[in-house]
Design a protein around this motif. Structure first.
Motif, PDB file in Angstrom:
ATOM      1  N   VAL A  58       4.507   7.673  -1.901  1.00  0.00           N
ATOM      2  CA  VAL A  58       5.009   6.407  -2.436  1.00  0.00           C
ATOM      3  C   VAL A  58       4.850   5.295  -1.399  1.00  0.00           C
ATOM      4  CG1 VAL A  58       7.115   5.186  -3.139  1.00  0.00           C
ATOM      5  CG2 VAL A  58       6.553   7.407  -4.150  1.00  0.00           C
ATOM      6  N   ASN A  59       5.180   5.566  -0.147  1.00  0.00           N
ATOM      7  CA  ASN A  59       5.032   4.546   0.890  1.00  0.00           C
ATOM      8  C   ASN A  59       3.583   4.122   1.067  1.00  0.00           C
ATOM      9  OD1 ASN A  59       7.714   4.060   1.630  1.00  0.00           O
ATOM     10  ND2 ASN A  59       7.769   5.907   2.880  1.00  0.00           N
ATOM     11  N   LEU A  60       2.661   5.071   0.993  1.00  0.00           N
ATOM     12  CA  LEU A  60       1.236   4.734   1.104  1.00  0.00           C
ATOM     13  C   LEU A  60       0.783   3.906  -0.093  1.00  0.00           C
ATOM     14  CD1 LEU A  60      -0.126   8.135   2.483  1.00  0.00           C
ATOM     15  CD2 LEU A  60       0.159   5.989   3.740  1.00  0.00           C
ATOM     16  N   LEU A  61       1.274   4.242  -1.283  1.00  0.00           N
ATOM     17  CA  LEU A  61       0.933   3.469  -2.478  1.00  0.00           C
ATOM     18  C   LEU A  61       1.491   2.050  -2.397  1.00  0.00           C
ATOM     19  CD1 LEU A  61       1.607   6.256  -5.113  1.00  0.00           C
ATOM     20  CD2 LEU A  61      -0.626   5.188  -4.688  1.00  0.00           C
ATOM     21  N   LEU A  62       2.747   1.932  -1.999  1.00  0.00           N
ATOM     22  CA  LEU A  62       3.366   0.611  -1.892  1.00  0.00           C
ATOM     23  C   LEU A  62       2.655  -0.244  -0.847  1.00  0.00           C
ATOM     24  CD1 LEU A  62       7.152   1.573  -2.090  1.00  0.00           C
ATOM     25  CD2 LEU A  62       5.784   0.453  -3.872  1.00  0.00           C
ATOM     26  N   GLU A  63       2.230   0.392   0.231  1.00  0.00           N
ATOM     27  CA  GLU A  63       1.497  -0.325   1.284  1.00  0.00           C
ATOM     28  C   GLU A  63       0.228  -0.968   0.732  1.00  0.00           C
ATOM     29  OE1 GLU A  63      -1.038   1.057   5.147  1.00  0.00           O
ATOM     30  OE2 GLU A  63       0.949   1.945   4.907  1.00  0.00           O
ATOM     31  N   LYS A  64      -0.382  -0.334  -0.251  1.00  0.00           N
ATOM     32  CA  LYS A  64      -1.624  -0.834  -0.854  1.00  0.00           C
ATOM     33  C   LYS A  64      -1.364  -1.679  -2.099  1.00  0.00           C
ATOM     34  CE  LYS A  64      -4.354   1.398   1.990  1.00  0.00           C
ATOM     35  NZ  LYS A  64      -5.281   0.776   2.885  1.00  0.00           N
ATOM     36  N   GLY A  65      -0.082  -1.962  -2.392  1.00  0.00           N
ATOM     37  CA  GLY A  65       0.237  -2.855  -3.499  1.00  0.00           C
ATOM     38  C   GLY A  65       0.374  -2.201  -4.866  1.00  0.00           C
ATOM     39  N   ALA A  66       0.399  -0.877  -4.929  1.00  0.00           N
ATOM     40  CA  ALA A  66       0.552  -0.189  -6.224  1.00  0.00           C
ATOM     41  C   ALA A  66       1.999  -0.311  -6.692  1.00  0.00           C
ATOM     42  CB  ALA A  66       0.163   1.282  -6.088  1.00  0.00           C
ATOM     43  N   ALA A  67       2.178  -0.384  -8.002  1.00  0.00           N
ATOM     44  CA  ALA A  67       3.513  -0.455  -8.592  1.00  0.00           C
ATOM     45  C   ALA A  67       4.064   0.966  -8.773  1.00  0.00           C
ATOM     46  CB  ALA A  67       3.463  -1.173  -9.933  1.00  0.00           C
ATOM     47  N   VAL A  68       5.282   1.188  -8.292  1.00  0.00           N
ATOM     48  CA  VAL A  68       5.930   2.494  -8.393  1.00  0.00           C
ATOM     49  C   VAL A  68       7.350   2.274  -8.903  1.00  0.00           C
ATOM     50  CG1 VAL A  68       6.651   4.567  -7.133  1.00  0.00           C
ATOM     51  CG2 VAL A  68       4.566   3.365  -6.444  1.00  0.00           C
ATOM     52  N   ARG A  69       7.787   3.138  -9.802  1.00  0.00           N
ATOM     53  CA  ARG A  69       9.158   3.098 -10.307  1.00  0.00           C
ATOM     54  C   ARG A  69       9.836   4.429 -10.014  1.00  0.00           C
ATOM     55  NH1 ARG A  69       8.471   2.228 -16.306  1.00  0.00           N
ATOM     56  NH2 ARG A  69       6.467   3.162 -15.876  1.00  0.00           N
ATOM     57  N   GLU A  74       7.843   7.472  10.920  1.00  0.00           N
ATOM     58  CA  GLU A  74       6.388   7.353  11.032  1.00  0.00           C
ATOM     59  C   GLU A  74       5.675   8.447  10.246  1.00  0.00           C
ATOM     60  OE1 GLU A  74       5.851   7.271  15.267  1.00  0.00           O
ATOM     61  OE2 GLU A  74       6.732   5.261  15.412  1.00  0.00           O
ATOM     62  N   GLN A  75       6.190   9.688  10.295  1.00  0.00           N
ATOM     63  CA  GLN A  75       5.542  10.781   9.575  1.00  0.00           C
ATOM     64  C   GLN A  75       5.543  10.558   8.066  1.00  0.00           C
ATOM     65  OE1 GLN A  75       7.627  14.257  11.093  1.00  0.00           O
ATOM     66  NE2 GLN A  75       5.833  14.814  12.296  1.00  0.00           N
ATOM     67  N   PHE A  76       6.566   9.870   7.553  1.00  0.00           N
ATOM     68  CA  PHE A  76       6.653   9.623   6.117  1.00  0.00           C
ATOM     69  C   PHE A  76       6.247   8.203   5.751  1.00  0.00           C
ATOM     70  CE2 PHE A  76       9.051  13.476   6.647  1.00  0.00           C
ATOM     71  CZ  PHE A  76       8.586  14.229   5.585  1.00  0.00           C
ATOM     72  N   SER A  77       5.589   7.515   6.687  1.00  0.00           N
ATOM     73  CA  SER A  77       5.006   6.190   6.476  1.00  0.00           C
ATOM     74  C   SER A  77       6.015   5.125   6.063  1.00  0.00           C
ATOM     75  CB  SER A  77       3.859   6.269   5.462  1.00  0.00           C
ATOM     76  OG  SER A  77       2.855   7.146   5.915  1.00  0.00           O
ATOM     77  N   PHE A  78       7.251   5.237   6.565  1.00  0.00           N
ATOM     78  CA  PHE A  78       8.232   4.183   6.358  1.00  0.00           C
ATOM     79  C   PHE A  78       8.019   3.131   7.442  1.00  0.00           C
ATOM     80  CE2 PHE A  78      10.550   7.541   4.109  1.00  0.00           C
ATOM     81  CZ  PHE A  78      11.073   6.844   3.031  1.00  0.00           C
ATOM     82  N   PRO A  79       7.728   1.903   7.065  1.00  0.00           N
ATOM     83  CA  PRO A  79       7.592   0.865   8.094  1.00  0.00           C
ATOM     84  C   PRO A  79       8.974   0.514   8.651  1.00  0.00           C
ATOM     85  CG  PRO A  79       7.403  -0.116   5.922  1.00  0.00           C
ATOM     86  CD  PRO A  79       7.513   1.375   5.715  1.00  0.00           C
TER      87      PRO A  79
END
Length: 189
Positions: free
Chosen positions: A16-27, A103-108
């Motif tokens: 989810v974090n990787l998707l959000l980073e690229k602008g994808a919509a997630v619910r 960092e491992q779970f791509s949370f900024p």
């Protein structure tokens, strides 16, 4: 109509974090519907196939195709603005491990120190502040610290501060205005 990610899997959060980073919509699913459980994630069909494939390969998470888009019972997921408190007075193992986990779970996240907390206005910059396991005295600056209970003279005074009473009040204001404060271990005292 989109994809389902199992919310029980740790790596779904990284996906989810990787998707959000690229602008994808997630619910996120709040109420069960068809094959969806509360806590599952729904990825919009508008997410490019190349992105979905890349994230699936990177994380090993199964993107299950949805036949029906849930009309209700979900809420939009946004990237939280996370701050990690880092004290001046030397390393903190819990802070390091928590940073590694984020960092491992791509949370900024952003590292913040005494001066920024004391300045206040934290809600303008952060949604979540994490204070790693530490003693109250080490966080607030009430202890003399250092070796043998003394602060080494080689440490400039501005780095011996702690968050002090101003920082405590700034954190209280942050929580009162809806911010989330996560105090780990001894920091909860």
């Amino acid at each position: 109509v989109g994809y389902r990610l199992d919310g029980r899997l740790n790596d779904s959060f990284r996906a989810v974090n990787l998707l959000l980073e690229k602008g994808a919509a997630v619910r996120r699913v709040d109420k069960p519907a068809d094959t969806l459980r509360p806590g599952d994630f729904v990825v919009s069909a508008a997410a490019p196939d190349a992105l979905v494939n890349e994230v699936a390969t990177t994380t090993g998470v199964d993107f299950a195709a949805l036949k029906k888009d849930p009309a209700q019972g979900t809420h939009q997921v946004a990237r939280p603005r996370i701050a990690m408190f880092q004290r001046y007075g030397g390393g903190n193992m819990d802070e390091g491990w928590t940073r590694l986990l984020l960092e491992q779970f791509s949370f900024p996240y952003t590292s913040i120190m005494d001066a920024e907390i004391k300045k206040g206005g934290l809600n303008d910059r952060y949604d979540v502040i994490v204070i790693p396991d530490d003693s109250t005295g080490a966080i607030t600056g009430e202890r003399t610290g250092g070796f043998g209970g003394r602060q080494p003279e080689s440490v400039p005074p501005e780095y011996r501060s702690g968050i002090g009473a101003d920082g405590v009040e700034a954190l209280k204001a942050f929580v009162r205005k809806g911010g989330t404060l996560v105090a780990l271990g001894g920091a909860s005292a």
